[in-house]
Scaffold this active site. Structure first.
Site, PDB file in Angstrom:
ATOM      1  N   HIS A  24      37.129  12.272 -80.252  1.00  0.00           N
ATOM      2  CA  HIS A  24      36.192  12.572 -79.154  1.00  0.00           C
ATOM      3  C   HIS A  24      35.602  11.262 -78.625  1.00  0.00           C
ATOM      4  O   HIS A  24      35.330  10.342 -79.414  1.00  0.00           O
ATOM      5  CB  HIS A  24      35.084  13.502 -79.655  1.00  0.00           C
ATOM      6  CG  HIS A  24      34.299  14.093 -78.531  1.00  0.00           C
ATOM      7  ND1 HIS A  24      33.337  13.385 -77.855  1.00  0.00           N
ATOM      8  CD2 HIS A  24      34.363  15.304 -77.936  1.00  0.00           C
ATOM      9  CE1 HIS A  24      32.832  14.150 -76.899  1.00  0.00           C
ATOM     10  NE2 HIS A  24      33.440  15.315 -76.921  1.00  0.00           N
TER      11      HIS A  24
ATOM     12  N   ASN B  56      32.293  23.063 -78.893  1.00  0.00           N
ATOM     13  CA  ASN B  56      31.932  21.865 -79.652  1.00  0.00           C
ATOM     14  C   ASN B  56      30.409  21.774 -79.643  1.00  0.00           C
ATOM     15  O   ASN B  56      29.811  21.383 -78.648  1.00  0.00           O
ATOM     16  CB  ASN B  56      32.573  20.631 -78.989  1.00  0.00           C
ATOM     17  CG  ASN B  56      32.193  19.336 -79.693  1.00  0.00           C
ATOM     18  OD1 ASN B  56      31.554  19.371 -80.751  1.00  0.00           O
ATOM     19  ND2 ASN B  56      32.573  18.212 -79.111  1.00  0.00           N
TER      20      ASN B  56
ATOM     21  N   LYS C 116      28.636  19.789 -81.220  1.00  0.00           N
ATOM     22  CA  LYS C 116      28.192  18.398 -81.436  1.00  0.00           C
ATOM     23  C   LYS C 116      27.120  18.379 -82.531  1.00  0.00           C
ATOM     24  O   LYS C 116      27.246  19.127 -83.491  1.00  0.00           O
ATOM     25  CB  LYS C 116      27.740  17.778 -80.106  1.00  0.00           C
ATOM     26  CG  LYS C 116      28.847  17.916 -79.035  1.00  0.00           C
ATOM     27  CD  LYS C 116      28.611  17.115 -77.805  1.00  0.00           C
ATOM     28  CE  LYS C 116      29.797  17.319 -76.844  1.00  0.00           C
ATOM     29  NZ  LYS C 116      29.686  16.532 -75.627  1.00  0.00           N
TER      30      LYS C 116
ATOM     31  N   GLU D  11      32.730  10.476 -77.760  1.00  0.00           N
ATOM     32  CA  GLU D  11      31.444  10.081 -78.352  1.00  0.00           C
ATOM     33  C   GLU D  11      31.671   9.333 -79.667  1.00  0.00           C
ATOM     34  O   GLU D  11      30.941   8.399 -79.993  1.00  0.00           O
ATOM     35  CB  GLU D  11      30.562  11.325 -78.550  1.00  0.00           C
ATOM     36  CG  GLU D  11      30.003  11.807 -77.215  1.00  0.00           C
ATOM     37  CD  GLU D  11      29.747  13.295 -77.115  1.00  0.00           C
ATOM     38  OE1 GLU D  11      29.739  13.991 -78.146  1.00  0.00           O
ATOM     39  OE2 GLU D  11      29.567  13.780 -75.973  1.00  0.00           O
TER      40      GLU D  11
ATOM     41  N   GLY E 154      28.943  16.146 -70.126  1.00  0.00           N
ATOM     42  CA  GLY E 154      27.480  16.254 -70.113  1.00  0.00           C
ATOM     43  C   GLY E 154      26.823  15.735 -68.850  1.00  0.00           C
ATOM     44  O   GLY E 154      25.605  15.522 -68.813  1.00  0.00           O
TER      45      GLY E 154
ATOM     46  N   SER F 247      31.581  19.279 -68.600  1.00  0.00           N
ATOM     47  CA  SER F 247      30.707  20.057 -67.704  1.00  0.00           C
ATOM     48  C   SER F 247      31.287  21.412 -67.297  1.00  0.00           C
ATOM     49  O   SER F 247      31.131  21.855 -66.164  1.00  0.00           O
ATOM     50  CB  SER F 247      30.352  19.236 -66.461  1.00  0.00           C
ATOM     51  OG  SER F 247      29.586  18.099 -66.821  1.00  0.00           O
TER      52      SER F 247
ATOM     53  N   GLU G  86      39.443  15.107 -71.535  1.00  0.00           N
ATOM     54  CA  GLU G  86      37.997  15.095 -71.318  1.00  0.00           C
ATOM     55  C   GLU G  86      37.604  13.789 -70.629  1.00  0.00           C
ATOM     56  O   GLU G  86      37.323  12.791 -71.313  1.00  0.00           O
ATOM     57  CB  GLU G  86      37.260  15.188 -72.661  1.00  0.00           C
ATOM     58  CG  GLU G  86      37.450  16.485 -73.388  1.00  0.00           C
ATOM     59  CD  GLU G  86      36.242  16.845 -74.248  1.00  0.00           C
ATOM     60  OE1 GLU G  86      35.695  17.926 -74.064  1.00  0.00           O
ATOM     61  OE2 GLU G  86      35.814  16.015 -75.063  1.00  0.00           O
TER      62      GLU G  86
END
Ligand code: 13P
Length: 249
Positions: free
Chosen positions: A93, A8, A10, A95, A171, A211, A165
């Protein structure tokens, strides 16, 4: 079954030139990979540039709109993506849920649209650090799955993949413990068996994301028995990303 490793990207990289360099580097390094299914999900604008050079990996998108065409400024449909050679779509996702306020209802519509177009949907679910501390992880996962899959016919689940996730692991450099990821995957499979049937519960692919790097990746596959990985940051470094794939090949 082959492991499914998804990149991904992003909102990266910031220029077409850099994206092309990354695509070409992956293409070269992934030539001899046979036992891992690799999917690259770049930003929409770089998808068409990769259409004619994709042999060593499949293409995915990071989002989609639920309607096929019409007056929906700024949106992109499943049909358009399919026409570009896209096979996978990441949906829900965290985000997008947090920054763009995407709701479970929107995610449900997007899943239906992608599955109707015979694209593979990767539904992302996961709890926040706070929810985890309060012991709400399974409640959150259950709620996200039930709402995202609301009124979805059983046979369509063949093309559904679920990515666990945990938001606190994304991250952050603080990956989820292998046994925690395994427990979450078992919980998801059991829930799907309960909502649909055991056959689907057993066969649905569950990925881990958050991560992941070349030091921890194989533990999730070999020890936690995850079906694959969804990789953010490290997927922008072709050498590191391919190192992970080679460990699993
Ligand atoms: P990182 O691998 O950068 O933690 O991102 C994970 C992710 O969000 C993949 O979708």
């Amino acid at each position: 079954m082959r492991s499914l490793i998804i990149a991904n990207w992003k909102c990266n990289p910031s220029t077409f030139k850099e994206a092309k360099i990354l695509f070409n580097s992956l293409k070269k390094r992934l030539k001899k990979i046979r036992n891992v299914e690799v999917v690259i999900c770049p930003p929409f604008v770089y998808l068409s540039s990769s259409k004619f050079q994709v042999l060593s990996f499949k293409l995915g998108a990071q989002d989609v709109f639920w309607e096929e065409r019409g007056a929906f400024t700024g949106e992109i449909s499943s049909k358009m993506l399919k026409d570009l050679g896209v096979e996978y779509i990441i949906l829900g996702h965290s985000e997008r849920r947090q920054i763009l306020k995407e709701t479970d209802e929107m995610i449900n519509k997007k899943i239906k649209a992608t599955l109707n177009n015979k694209l593979k949907s990767i539904l992302c679910i996961g709890e926040t650090e706070e929810e985890r501390k309060e012991g709400k992880t399974f409640e959150i996962l259950k709620n996200q799955i039930e709402k995202a899959l609301s009124n979805l016919q059983t046979y369509k689940l063949r093309n559904l993949i679920i990515a666990y996730e945990p938001i606190w692991a994304i991250g952050s450099g603080k990956p989820c413990q292998v046994n925690e990821a395994m427990t979450a995957a078992l919980f998801i499979k059991k829930l799907i068996s309960h909502l649909y049937n055991q056959k689907i519960g057993r066969s649905i692919r569950i990925l881990y994301g958050g991560s992941v790097n070349s030091l921890n990746a194989s533990n999730y596959i070999r020890e936690a028995k995850m079906d694959g990985l969804l990789i953010g940051g490290v997927s922008l470094n072709s050498k590191e990303f391919v190192k992970i794939i080679k460990q699993l090949n």
